[in-house]
Write a protein that holds these residues in place. Structure first.
Motif, PDB file in Angstrom:
ATOM      1  N   PHE A 162      -1.866   8.073 -17.001  1.00  0.00           N
ATOM      2  CA  PHE A 162      -0.571   8.026 -16.225  1.00  0.00           C
ATOM      3  C   PHE A 162       0.458   8.123 -17.208  1.00  0.00           C
ATOM      4  O   PHE A 162       0.299   7.428 -18.366  1.00  0.00           O
ATOM      5  N   TYR A 174      -6.622   2.092 -11.187  1.00  0.00           N
ATOM      6  CA  TYR A 174      -5.700   2.698  -9.878  1.00  0.00           C
ATOM      7  C   TYR A 174      -5.041   1.538  -9.121  1.00  0.00           C
ATOM      8  O   TYR A 174      -5.515   0.186  -9.286  1.00  0.00           O
ATOM      9  N   SER A 183      -9.610  11.533 -13.353  1.00  0.00           N
ATOM     10  CA  SER A 183      -8.356  11.581 -14.340  1.00  0.00           C
ATOM     11  C   SER A 183      -8.457  12.343 -15.575  1.00  0.00           C
ATOM     12  O   SER A 183      -9.527  12.090 -16.172  1.00  0.00           O
ATOM     13  N   LYS A 221      -3.733  15.000 -14.973  1.00  0.00           N
ATOM     14  CA  LYS A 221      -3.862  15.373 -13.483  1.00  0.00           C
ATOM     15  C   LYS A 221      -4.942  14.297 -13.121  1.00  0.00           C
ATOM     16  O   LYS A 221      -5.842  13.888 -13.830  1.00  0.00           O
ATOM     17  N   THR A 222      -4.555  13.517 -11.889  1.00  0.00           N
ATOM     18  CA  THR A 222      -5.283  12.516 -11.436  1.00  0.00           C
ATOM     19  C   THR A 222      -5.647  12.881  -9.908  1.00  0.00           C
ATOM     20  O   THR A 222      -4.645  13.078  -9.352  1.00  0.00           O
ATOM     21  N   LYS A 223      -6.705  12.626  -9.476  1.00  0.00           N
ATOM     22  CA  LYS A 223      -7.193  12.751  -8.118  1.00  0.00           C
ATOM     23  C   LYS A 223      -7.645  11.443  -7.609  1.00  0.00           C
ATOM     24  O   LYS A 223      -8.715  10.766  -8.153  1.00  0.00           O
ATOM     25  N   ASN A 226      -6.682   7.872  -0.531  1.00  0.00           N
ATOM     26  CA  ASN A 226      -6.116   6.491  -0.253  1.00  0.00           C
ATOM     27  C   ASN A 226      -6.861   6.082   0.875  1.00  0.00           C
ATOM     28  O   ASN A 226      -8.127   6.445   1.432  1.00  0.00           O
ATOM     29  N   THR A 232      -5.662  12.863  -2.609  1.00  0.00           N
ATOM     30  CA  THR A 232      -4.118  13.070  -3.444  1.00  0.00           C
ATOM     31  C   THR A 232      -4.073  13.525  -4.673  1.00  0.00           C
ATOM     32  O   THR A 232      -5.287  12.987  -5.213  1.00  0.00           O
ATOM     33  N   GLU A 233      -3.479  14.384  -5.078  1.00  0.00           N
ATOM     34  CA  GLU A 233      -3.315  14.717  -6.382  1.00  0.00           C
ATOM     35  C   GLU A 233      -2.204  14.518  -7.203  1.00  0.00           C
ATOM     36  O   GLU A 233      -1.051  14.936  -6.627  1.00  0.00           O
ATOM     37  N   GLU A 234      -2.167  14.094  -8.452  1.00  0.00           N
ATOM     38  CA  GLU A 234      -0.885  13.755  -9.177  1.00  0.00           C
ATOM     39  C   GLU A 234      -1.086  14.633 -10.426  1.00  0.00           C
ATOM     40  O   GLU A 234      -1.935  14.603 -11.086  1.00  0.00           O
ATOM     41  N   THR A 236       1.260  15.728 -14.106  1.00  0.00           N
ATOM     42  CA  THR A 236       2.464  15.538 -14.806  1.00  0.00           C
ATOM     43  C   THR A 236       2.208  16.275 -16.193  1.00  0.00           C
ATOM     44  O   THR A 236       1.127  16.129 -16.775  1.00  0.00           O
TER      45      THR A 236
END
Length: 290
Positions: A162, A174, A183, A221-223, A226, A232-234, A236
């Motif tokens: 992150f 997490y 990730s 990229k992190t999946k 929840n 959910t995918e982040e 950056t």
């Protein structure tokens, strides 16, 4: 030399005449003591063989017409410019190829940065375009060119990549209640390989390369799922945290004319000093069309 030329001309005349006239076999062969070159031309109506005499400068031409309506079958073989063979003269070639797939490891990564080599992939084009030089009478080739490499450093455990508020890359757990799906840190580089190749035969040899890299891109990229089981995918971008220039060392073992095994290592860290976990890439894999 004279015997070889005579044999080549005899085979050309014999083979074409048999194909053009069925089972008819010629009983005449050409012998020229000072033959310098043989030129064979063909069109839909005839085969023409011209032999030049190096002493007198004269040329002997032989014309073999085809029967009208008869089918004539011919074959030819070609050597691709990137095939590595021993040459009687120096050669310059334009080279392309070396599409690779491999696995990459994060050597020297700190505790918690659990990059899994079996799930971290590398894709490469070693020579998108290169120039090769083969010295006269040697089994060696020297190349310089441009290529590309994509790397994915992936973790599937309890930790993730992150980006912190100051822009640096960090590794940590997490948030509570999230189920990890993976990730990764991805990088893209333009590479400029300089390669020495040695061939034991057409099918067997090795290469040693020094590769200068311009590292142009980086992203995270992190999946995860929840508490409601929604994936959910982040994503950056972290291109500014990736080291801009690096050097790789690559060794390959060619076991056929179009494939090779490789190992590639850089002693330089992927991220800038102080910009994230410090580790160096080590990858191994397969090159094809090489």
């Amino acid at each position: 030399m004279n015997r070889i030329i005579s044999l080549l001309i005899f085979c050309a005349v014999f083979g074409t005449t048999v194909l053009a006239h069925g089972a008819e076999v010629t009983d005449t062969a050409l012998y020229m003591k000072n033959a310098g070159s043989v030129i064979v031309t063909e069109n839909s109506s005839a085969l023409t063989v011209t032999v030049n005499d190096t002493v007198t400068g004269n040329a002997e031409t032989f014309h073999f017409p085809y029967e009208e309506g008869k089918k004539v079958k011919s074959t030819a073989s070609y050597s691709l410019p990137w095939e590595r063979v021993r040459s009687s003269k120096a050669q310059w070639n334009i080279v392309t190829g070396g599409f690779g797939f491999g696995f990459v490891n994060a050597c020297g990564s700190p505790s918690g940065c659990d990059v899994e080599m079996g799930k971290s992939f590398e894709f490469t084009i070693k020579n998108a375009l290169a120039v090769g030089y083969s010295p006269k009478g040697m089994h060696d080739t020297f190349q310089a060119g441009i290529g590309m490499v994509w790397r994915n450093y992936r973790m599937t455990g309890d930790n993730r990549f992150f980006r912190m508020d100051d822009g640096s890359v960090a590794v940590g757990p997490y948030a509570p209640g999230l189920v990890p799906q993976g990730s990764r840190l991805k990088t893209f580089s333009l590479s400029f390989p300089v390669t020495w190749s040695h061939s034991f035969s057409r099918h067997l040899g090795f290469d040693v390369s020094v590769m200068l890299n311009a590292n142009l891109y980086g992203s995270l990229k992190t999946k995860y799922r929840n508490a409601e089981n929604i994936q959910t995918e982040e994503f950056t971008k972290v291109s500014d945290m990736v080291r801009k220039f690096s050097v790789d060392f690559m060794g390959t073992f060619r076991f056929c004319t179009s494939a090779a095994l490789y190992i590639r290592y850089s002693p330089m860290k992927v991220l800038k000093t102080g910009a994230g976990p410090g580790f160096t890439p080590l990858s191994t894999g397969l090159l094809i069309c090489y």
